[in-house]
Design an enzyme around this catalytic site. Structure first.
Site, PDB file in Angstrom:
ATOM      1  N   SER A   1      13.926  29.247  93.015  1.00  0.00           N
ATOM      2  CA  SER A   1      12.645  29.402  93.701  1.00  0.00           C
ATOM      3  C   SER A   1      11.985  28.112  94.127  1.00  0.00           C
ATOM      4  O   SER A   1      11.224  28.090  95.081  1.00  0.00           O
ATOM      5  CB  SER A   1      11.672  30.178  92.807  1.00  0.00           C
ATOM      6  OG  SER A   1      12.182  31.457  92.568  1.00  0.00           O
ATOM      7  N   SER A   2      12.230  27.032  93.421  1.00  0.00           N
ATOM      8  CA  SER A   2      11.535  25.796  93.773  1.00  0.00           C
ATOM      9  C   SER A   2      12.487  24.615  93.787  1.00  0.00           C
ATOM     10  O   SER A   2      13.561  24.647  93.200  1.00  0.00           O
ATOM     11  CB  SER A   2      10.382  25.530  92.804  1.00  0.00           C
ATOM     12  OG  SER A   2      10.879  25.347  91.497  1.00  0.00           O
TER      13      SER A   2
END
Length: 186
Positions: free
Chosen positions: A10-11
């Site tokens: 996600s990041s």
């Protein structure tokens, strides 16, 4: 018939290594990997994978939530794959949509994952509300507003809004907003 892997975190500070190792151990022919939010339906590598796969291929992901965050999105991806004659395998739950049982499990697991995420978001919102009541949560500091005087000064020097945004490290939209507010006398 290719085995095509998909890995996602996600990041940007998260690592893809564990997923990539699992996919390589399986012997995938090609891997699509990206760092993007699961909530973002417009993921570049996922779109490329969906375009690439052909009839008889199998798409492999390490976890169900790496493919999609909502039941609707998950089912639309599976429907696209089904129309192309492509199966989906999810390693951590031993799911294979080429079987009737796998198709049933996928629908049920997608609904449970959506429910779990919605419950987490609800708990998060409750926690933020309690922190706000206690005066412990003030939210994100407004970065562009704090630079309003600098924006106005640089615009007064004749710099373009884009140049001001780049120099100050803020968004162009923020520069336009500050300029408009300054012009209106706010």
């Amino acid at each position: 018939m290719a085995i095509v892997g998909y890995a996602r975190v996600s990041s940007t500070d998260q690592k893809l290594d564990v997923q990539l190792d699992q996919l390589k151990a399986l012997g995938v022919d090609k891997v699509y990997a990206e760092k993007a939010s699961g909530a973002d339906a417009e993921r570049v590598e996922l779109a490329a994978l969906l375009d690439y796969v052909r009839e008889g291929d199998t798409v492999v992901a390490c976890k169900l939530d790496r493919i999609a965050r909502s039941t609707a999105h998950l089912l639309s991806i599976v429907e696209m794959l089904n129309k192309k004659g492509v199966a989906l395998r999810v390693l951590n739950i031993d799911l294979d949509t080429s079987t009737p049982t796998g198709k049933l499990m996928l629908t049920m697991l997608g609904a449970i994952a959506t429910f779990e995420r919605e419950m987490m978001l609800e708990r998060q919102a409750d926690g933020i509300a309690k922190a706000k009541e206690a005066g412990k949560y003030l939210g994100r500091k407004p970065t562009a507003k704090a630079k309003s005087a600098e924006v106005v000064a640089l615009l007064g020097q004749g710099k373009t809004k884009e140049a001001v945004a780049t120099e100050l490290g803020i968004g162009v939209a923020s520069v336009y907003r500050i300029a408009k507010e300054h012009k209106a006398g706010k």
